[in-house]
Scaffold this active site. Sequence first.
Site, PDB file in Angstrom:
ATOM      1  N   ARG A 107      -0.547   8.932   1.785  1.00  0.00           N
ATOM      2  CA  ARG A 107      -2.172   9.674   1.441  1.00  0.00           C
ATOM      3  C   ARG A 107      -1.951  10.985   1.924  1.00  0.00           C
ATOM      4  O   ARG A 107      -2.813  11.449   1.023  1.00  0.00           O
ATOM      5  CB  ARG A 107      -2.580   8.674   2.824  1.00  0.00           C
ATOM      6  CG  ARG A 107      -2.817   7.725   2.462  1.00  0.00           C
ATOM      7  CD  ARG A 107      -4.526   6.937   3.322  1.00  0.00           C
ATOM      8  NE  ARG A 107      -4.008   6.118   3.247  1.00  0.00           N
ATOM      9  CZ  ARG A 107      -4.865   4.376   4.306  1.00  0.00           C
ATOM     10  NH1 ARG A 107      -5.273   4.763   5.439  1.00  0.00           N
ATOM     11  NH2 ARG A 107      -4.877   3.489   4.079  1.00  0.00           N
ATOM     12  N   ARG A 139      -1.033   9.203   8.964  1.00  0.00           N
ATOM     13  CA  ARG A 139      -0.826   7.701   9.430  1.00  0.00           C
ATOM     14  C   ARG A 139      -0.938   6.729   7.962  1.00  0.00           C
ATOM     15  O   ARG A 139      -1.032   7.358   6.914  1.00  0.00           O
ATOM     16  CB  ARG A 139      -2.430   7.198   9.771  1.00  0.00           C
ATOM     17  CG  ARG A 139      -2.755   5.388  10.729  1.00  0.00           C
ATOM     18  CD  ARG A 139      -3.892   5.331  11.011  1.00  0.00           C
ATOM     19  NE  ARG A 139      -4.671   5.332  10.370  1.00  0.00           N
ATOM     20  CZ  ARG A 139      -5.482   4.146   9.168  1.00  0.00           C
ATOM     21  NH1 ARG A 139      -4.495   3.393   8.862  1.00  0.00           N
ATOM     22  NH2 ARG A 139      -6.411   4.143   8.116  1.00  0.00           N
ATOM     23  N   GLU A 171       0.825  -1.104  -0.146  1.00  0.00           N
ATOM     24  CA  GLU A 171      -0.231  -0.070   0.403  1.00  0.00           C
ATOM     25  C   GLU A 171       0.656   1.318  -0.386  1.00  0.00           C
ATOM     26  O   GLU A 171       2.103   1.112  -0.234  1.00  0.00           O
ATOM     27  CB  GLU A 171      -0.953  -0.048   1.286  1.00  0.00           C
ATOM     28  CG  GLU A 171      -2.286  -1.395   0.983  1.00  0.00           C
ATOM     29  CD  GLU A 171      -3.243  -1.052   2.446  1.00  0.00           C
ATOM     30  OE1 GLU A 171      -3.624   0.324   2.457  1.00  0.00           O
ATOM     31  OE2 GLU A 171      -3.538  -1.984   3.338  1.00  0.00           O
ATOM     32  N   HIS A 211     -11.723  10.276   6.766  1.00  0.00           N
ATOM     33  CA  HIS A 211     -11.428   8.526   6.960  1.00  0.00           C
ATOM     34  C   HIS A 211     -10.061   8.470   8.455  1.00  0.00           C
ATOM     35  O   HIS A 211     -11.063   7.472   8.618  1.00  0.00           O
ATOM     36  CB  HIS A 211     -10.203   7.906   5.681  1.00  0.00           C
ATOM     37  CG  HIS A 211      -9.838   6.925   6.444  1.00  0.00           C
ATOM     38  ND1 HIS A 211     -10.697   5.820   5.773  1.00  0.00           N
ATOM     39  CD2 HIS A 211      -8.826   5.754   5.984  1.00  0.00           C
ATOM     40  CE1 HIS A 211     -10.134   4.609   5.465  1.00  0.00           C
ATOM     41  NE2 HIS A 211      -9.449   4.606   6.140  1.00  0.00           N
ATOM     42  N   HIS A 241      -8.858   9.780   3.190  1.00  0.00           N
ATOM     43  CA  HIS A 241      -8.486   8.804   2.076  1.00  0.00           C
ATOM     44  C   HIS A 241      -8.556   9.186   0.935  1.00  0.00           C
ATOM     45  O   HIS A 241      -9.580  10.214   0.140  1.00  0.00           O
ATOM     46  CB  HIS A 241      -9.052   8.050   2.321  1.00  0.00           C
ATOM     47  CG  HIS A 241      -8.785   6.380   2.162  1.00  0.00           C
ATOM     48  ND1 HIS A 241      -8.326   6.259   0.923  1.00  0.00           N
ATOM     49  CD2 HIS A 241      -8.382   5.887   2.634  1.00  0.00           C
ATOM     50  CE1 HIS A 241      -7.524   5.098   0.109  1.00  0.00           C
ATOM     51  NE2 HIS A 241      -7.711   4.573   2.108  1.00  0.00           N
TER      52      HIS A 241
HETATM   53  C1  SIN Z   1      -7.832   0.975   2.622  1.00  0.00           C
HETATM   54  O1  SIN Z   1      -8.081  -0.158   2.546  1.00  0.00           O
HETATM   55  O2  SIN Z   1      -7.308   1.591   1.756  1.00  0.00           O
HETATM   56  C2  SIN Z   1      -8.137   1.284   3.831  1.00  0.00           C
HETATM   57  C3  SIN Z   1      -7.079   1.031   5.180  1.00  0.00           C
HETATM   58  C4  SIN Z   1      -6.312   1.324   6.084  1.00  0.00           C
HETATM   59  O3  SIN Z   1      -6.683   3.104   6.446  1.00  0.00           O
HETATM   60  O4  SIN Z   1      -5.053   1.629   6.577  1.00  0.00           O
END
Ligand code: SIN
Length: 515
Positions: free
Chosen positions: A288, A384, A115, A349, A243
């Site tokens: 993010r 985060r 990610e 988010h 998000h």
């Molecule tokens: C996501 O799946 O993008 C959200 C999970 C997270 O906020 O860590």
Amino acid sequence: MTNTDILIIGSGLAGCIAALTAADKGKNVTIITKTKELLSGNTPWAQGGIIFKGIEDSPEKLKKDIMTAGDGHCWEPAVEQLCEMGPHLVKKLLIDRFHVDFDKKNDDELHLTAEGAHSAPRIIHSKDKTGLTIHKSVIDAVENHPNITILREHTAIDLLTLSHHSTNSLDIYKKPACFGAYIINNETCKVFPIYAKNTILATGGLGQIYLHSTNPSEATGDGIAMAWRAGARCFNLEYIQFHPTTFYGERSRFLISEAVRGEGGVLIDKSGSQFMPKFHELGSLAPRDIVARSIHQTMLDTGHPCVYLDISFKEKNWIKDRFPTIYEQCSKFGIDITQEPIPVVPSEHYSCGGVGVSLKGRTSLQRLYAVGEVSCTGVHGANRLASTSLLECVVWGYVAGENAAENDEEDNAYFPDIFDWQEESQYMDPALLAQDWLTIKNTMWNYVGLVRTRQRMMRAFTILRHLQTEVEHFYQKATMNRSMIELRNGIQTAIAVTLATIESKVSRGAHFIKD
Ligand code: SIN
């Protein structure tokens, strides 16, 4: 009146892990949730995954990623605790004890995904419904534990503290301490106190104070409001994470997991060009806060109300199998993600700040702990890193449950007499309630959102303060119920966040001041 060793307010992953840990040590634990089921809050909505460990990965590498994403504002000891304990507890609890059905690469190996801002694929997942799968397995254990009592449809009104609720005026000279909470039974509307040697706040997020959020309707900032009123220290509240990718529909927003980008999905503008490389070397996998603001800027530059996330170049059945929830949700809105890009915009988010806690989950009030999103451990700093939140729930749920079970000195058994609850009966007009919520949501979205200015934040404070006077006045006289309590908490939390943004003069991470 009810007595318990440990009262846990909220039934998300952190609350459940704390409950099980303390109950395993022989303590009587009472969990209350304001919803019908324990399966509520933000946990079941977490799509992406939970950090475990990558190939040739190490706690040091993870620490570096978390601290970089946190924009220099993480608390190093907390990050180290997460990185050291996290993977062990995932194995011990989630894999070996609760047998969570994580996706496998083959019979022996878990599938690892990437990610944003992770230097290695180290995230394990259950398709795109990781939180739901984990939560269900853990709830099963909670429901079957002989030492845990569950009160569903019960809402906490306020924490009981020596300084606010004791009828003994001399208690003011003691160290500020919490000894339980006032609770309302949502069905009978009866208010009663639960006395607890230790109380753990696990109330989750605050997304409902924003117009657009990935959080469910119950995320009304209850824990921050209660802790604030009780005098517990809250901090980092200005760092509200947006998000980058939530589905853009005229009336709907829902999460499009960062794992879509982790699996190769790319962000494009309305003409199909990838715009992220212009903003950051990691492109669509930048941290993010940077991706969210780059999307915002691109929307301004192109005059288009959204950007797009494209994964359609991958094999159709693979997409449907890897992202079944997202595929299904988007289909409902006429978007086939195997054929076309997904329209996306940023939405609120996660609250990186909250009720400040120690490495053991202790707050600044004696006998009060906080775990999960309501807390601020310092791990997330100003922004985060993806897939750290479930891990933080596991680690701090565990240490707080353990510490609360051991925190059993004489002082913890002091339960003073309290003043009787005053029942009131004024009718609450639902139109007022709905409009008050709209005022909070619009004010926070427009003035304390992704991009902030001094004037906007000050204007928000004025509007919210005025509204709070009205709501408090109303609260004192109204028939008590969950809606009234949530509104009072929502406005308090919105004010706490706004004040934090005003006081925090430096643009950092998720707190971006344009001027
Ligand atoms: C996501 O799946 O993008 C959200 C999970 C997270 O906020 O860590």
